[in-house]
Design an enzyme around this catalytic site. Structure first.
Site, PDB file in Angstrom:
ATOM      1  N   THR A  79       0.872  -1.180   0.000  1.00 55.28           N
ATOM      2  CA  THR A  79       0.000   0.000   0.000  1.00 55.28           C
ATOM      3  C   THR A  79       0.903   1.222   0.000  1.00 55.28           C
ATOM      4  O   THR A  79       1.951   1.238   0.662  1.00 55.28           O
ATOM      5  CB  THR A  79      -0.953   0.034   1.221  1.00 55.28           C
ATOM      6  N   SER A 107       5.489  -0.921  -1.833  1.00 52.33           N
ATOM      7  CA  SER A 107       4.926  -0.255  -3.013  1.00 52.33           C
ATOM      8  C   SER A 107       5.981   0.563  -3.744  1.00 52.33           C
ATOM      9  O   SER A 107       6.891   1.122  -3.121  1.00 52.33           O
ATOM     10  CB  SER A 107       3.791   0.676  -2.558  1.00 52.33           C
ATOM     11  N   TYR A 131       5.155  -0.631 -10.458  1.00 53.96           N
ATOM     12  CA  TYR A 131       4.392   0.052 -11.497  1.00 53.96           C
ATOM     13  C   TYR A 131       5.394   0.380 -12.598  1.00 53.96           C
ATOM     14  O   TYR A 131       6.498   0.870 -12.317  1.00 53.96           O
ATOM     15  CB  TYR A 131       3.799   1.364 -10.970  1.00 53.96           C
ATOM     16  N   THR A 157       2.021  -5.017 -10.841  1.00 49.03           N
ATOM     17  CA  THR A 157       0.589  -4.709 -10.770  1.00 49.03           C
ATOM     18  C   THR A 157       0.045  -4.576 -12.183  1.00 49.03           C
ATOM     19  O   THR A 157       0.494  -3.730 -12.953  1.00 49.03           O
ATOM     20  CB  THR A 157       0.368  -3.428  -9.952  1.00 49.03           C
ATOM     21  N   LYS A 233       0.047  -9.222 -10.223  1.00 44.90           N
ATOM     22  CA  LYS A 233      -0.872  -8.787  -9.155  1.00 44.90           C
ATOM     23  C   LYS A 233      -2.067  -8.052  -9.751  1.00 44.90           C
ATOM     24  O   LYS A 233      -1.899  -7.028 -10.403  1.00 44.90           O
ATOM     25  CB  LYS A 233      -0.135  -7.844  -8.184  1.00 44.90           C
ATOM     26  N   HIS A 257      -7.266  -4.918  -6.291  1.00 44.38           N
ATOM     27  CA  HIS A 257      -6.613  -3.694  -5.813  1.00 44.38           C
ATOM     28  C   HIS A 257      -7.411  -3.094  -4.644  1.00 44.38           C
ATOM     29  O   HIS A 257      -7.596  -1.879  -4.562  1.00 44.38           O
ATOM     30  CB  HIS A 257      -6.509  -2.698  -6.982  1.00 44.38           C
ATOM     31  N   GLY A 291     -10.287  -7.668   1.171  1.00 37.66           N
ATOM     32  CA  GLY A 291     -11.378  -7.861   2.124  1.00 37.66           C
ATOM     33  C   GLY A 291     -11.129  -8.897   3.205  1.00 37.66           C
ATOM     34  O   GLY A 291     -12.031  -9.229   3.965  1.00 37.66           O
TER      35      GLY A 291
HETATM   36  C1  FNR Z   1      -3.416  -0.208  -2.267  1.00 42.45           C
HETATM   37  N1  FNR Z   1      -3.055  -1.180  -3.190  1.00 42.45           N
HETATM   38  C2  FNR Z   1      -1.914  -1.016  -3.933  1.00 42.45           C
HETATM   39  N2  FNR Z   1      -1.536  -1.968  -4.840  1.00 42.45           N
HETATM   40  C3  FNR Z   1      -0.420  -1.828  -5.555  1.00 42.45           C
HETATM   41  O1  FNR Z   1      -0.120  -2.702  -6.364  1.00 42.45           O
HETATM   42  N3  FNR Z   1       0.378  -0.734  -5.383  1.00 42.45           N
HETATM   43  C4  FNR Z   1       0.082   0.253  -4.507  1.00 42.45           C
HETATM   44  O2  FNR Z   1       0.823   1.220  -4.365  1.00 42.45           O
HETATM   45  C5  FNR Z   1      -1.117   0.138  -3.774  1.00 42.45           C
HETATM   46  N4  FNR Z   1      -1.498   1.118  -2.918  1.00 42.45           N
HETATM   47  C6  FNR Z   1      -2.630   0.956  -2.157  1.00 42.45           C
HETATM   48  C7  FNR Z   1      -2.976   1.937  -1.237  1.00 42.45           C
HETATM   49  C8  FNR Z   1      -4.074   1.756  -0.404  1.00 42.45           C
HETATM   50  C9  FNR Z   1      -4.417   2.801   0.596  1.00 42.45           C
HETATM   51  C10 FNR Z   1      -4.842   0.576  -0.499  1.00 42.45           C
HETATM   52  C11 FNR Z   1      -6.014   0.336   0.423  1.00 42.45           C
HETATM   53  C12 FNR Z   1      -4.526  -0.379  -1.427  1.00 42.45           C
HETATM   54  C13 FNR Z   1      -3.810  -2.455  -3.263  1.00 42.45           C
HETATM   55  C14 FNR Z   1      -3.258  -3.441  -2.250  1.00 42.45           C
HETATM   56  O3  FNR Z   1      -2.004  -3.928  -2.660  1.00 42.45           O
HETATM   57  C15 FNR Z   1      -4.172  -4.658  -2.057  1.00 42.45           C
HETATM   58  O4  FNR Z   1      -4.462  -5.223  -3.302  1.00 42.45           O
HETATM   59  C16 FNR Z   1      -5.464  -4.315  -1.320  1.00 42.45           C
HETATM   60  O5  FNR Z   1      -5.234  -3.384  -0.298  1.00 42.45           O
HETATM   61  C17 FNR Z   1      -6.069  -5.577  -0.725  1.00 42.45           C
HETATM   62  O6  FNR Z   1      -7.304  -5.323  -0.142  1.00 42.45           O
HETATM   63  P1  FNR Z   1      -7.519  -5.015   1.432  1.00 42.45           P
HETATM   64  O7  FNR Z   1      -6.692  -6.019   2.215  1.00 42.45           O
HETATM   65  O8  FNR Z   1      -7.065  -3.612   1.672  1.00 42.45           O
HETATM   66  O9  FNR Z   1      -8.980  -5.186   1.596  1.00 42.45           O
END
Ligand code: FNR
Length: 366
Positions: A79, A107, A131, A157, A233, A257, A291
């Site tokens: 995240t 991230s 990314y 991703t 991902k 995501h 989730g």
């Molecule tokens: C993310 N996610 C995410 N994914 C990714 O590939 N690069 C990123 O920088 C981010 N940044 C990000 C920020 C925030 C605030 C959230 C909530 C999510 C997605 C993350 O990797 C993941 O797929 C989800 O957060 C999974 O769901 P839950 O556990 O938050 O419900």
């Protein structure tokens, strides 16, 4: 941290502490947030079918992911911008994963750099989420730095040609607080997100800099520049999972995501069986995030064929309430709930958890 008995307790406490802009950014899903709700509700529609009198005095949550031993099948998803949750941000999160012997994923747009995280948590199993930027030299540099710093995999991703519409961020004109920066970059790329006059500053950053023209051929390019295993991902379809394997990926992370990209897509636990089935005859590991908030959620994902489950927001909530200790508390709640589930369901090891341990609620109402 003992006062937090569930992941939900930690979430509620975190939401009451965080400043509005960060809170909204962390918790939002795309547009109407239907999928955000479904990511959780779909777990509730599955029932666990326990086996009796199995003998469960020995219970073992350990597993192996891409050849690395982990203490339990719950790791940390990437995240962005974790220093909005806690001053130590990604460093605290990675240290928690190290202490609990599980995987931490950093991230690309983190507020701590690859090298800082490697130094803070040298023994953690670290993955780097990638990314792909328009500028391939920038992208290649990130990958080579992660490799050099001892990261064990690249999680590419694949669901983000651009960022989804998160309405709260548009309203808040979301941007990174002035004392923070995208720590994996220098100059322009580390601070460009700030220059917004209207709408989400983050979406503008991404629109200008991420490569929207990516295809599966680019995975081959990625493979040509690194020896690290690549995880796709953001897969939600069986045919895409097959394409990912054919392009050379070693892992598939079934993810939407955190429901932040496109509203109306399936909950990840709904998408999982199709993907597991599609790659059944390939040598590839399948993981899931989205989730997951209880031990029984993790269990259901394992029963439907996930090798490992990851959590994004729960780690942000843990960070907010207590930095490293908060994330460890969150992981320990999962661990305890999983141990109870393994034993009471009569499946003391991961190998015991077969597909028939879970059934959809609809099969009971006929
Ligand atoms: C993310 N996610 C995410 N994914 C990714 O590939 N690069 C990123 O920088 C981010 N940044 C990000 C920020 C925030 C605030 C959230 C909530 C999510 C997605 C993350 O990797 C993941 O797929 C989800 O957060 C999974 O769901 P839950 O556990 O938050 O419900």
């Amino acid at each position: 941290m003992e006062k937090y008995v569930s992941v939900k307790d930690i979430e509620e406490a975190a939401l009451s502490i965080l400043p509005k802009s960060a809170r909204d950014y962390y918790k939002s899903g795309a547009t109407e947030e239907q999928t955000l709700a479904e990511n959780k509700l779909a777990f509730q529609r599955l029932r666990i079918r326990p086996k009796s009198l199995i003998g469960v005095s020995h219970c073992d949550l350990r597993t192996k992911v891409l050849g690395h031993d982990v203490s339990m099948p719950v790791g940390i998803s990437p995240t962005a911008m974790q220093r909005m949750a806690h001053p130590e941000g990604e460093l605290a999160n990675a240290r928690a994963a190290q202490a609990e012997k599980t995987i931490f994923t950093l991230s690309t747009i983190a507020t701590s750099s690859i090298e800082e995280v490697a130094e803070a948590a040298p023994d953690a199993i670290k993955w780097f989420q990638l990314y792909i930027y328009n500028d391939r030299e920038v992208t290649k540099n990130l990958v080579l730095r992660a490799e050099k710093a001892g990261f064990k995999a690249i999680a590419l991703t694949v669901d983000t040609p651009l960022f989804g519409i998160r309405r709260a961020d548009v309203r808040n004109k979301f941007t990174l607080p002035p004392h923070l920066r995208f720590a994996n970059f220098e100059g322009f790329l580390s601070t460009k997100i700030r220059s917004t006059e209207s709408g989400s500053g983050l979406n503008k950053y991404v629109e200008n800099l991420f490569d929207k023209s990516l295809t599966w051929d680019d995975v081959k390019w990625l493979k040509s520049i690194t020896t690290l295993p690549i995880i796709a991902k953001g897969i939600l379809r069986g045919d895409d999972a097959v394409k990912a394997v054919q392009a050379g990926c070693s892992g598939i992370l079934v993810s939407n995501h955190g429901a932040r990209q496109l509203d109306g897509v399936p909950a990840t636990i709904e998408a999982l069986p199709e993907i597991v089935e599609a790659v059944r005859n390939y040598n590839v590991e399948v993981y899931l995030d989205g989730g997951v908030s209880t031990g029984t959620d993790v269990y259901k994902a394992l029963a439907l064929g996930a090798k490992m489950v990851f959590v994004g927001r729960p780690a942000l909530w843990g960070l907010t309430v207590g930095g490293q200790a908060g994330v460890q508390r969150m992981l320990n709640i999962f661990k305890t709930e999983l141990e109870y589930t393994f034993q009471i369901a009569g499946t003391p090891t991961i190998a015991d958890i077969t597909r028939d341990m879970v059934r959809h609620e609809s099969t009971y109402s006929k």
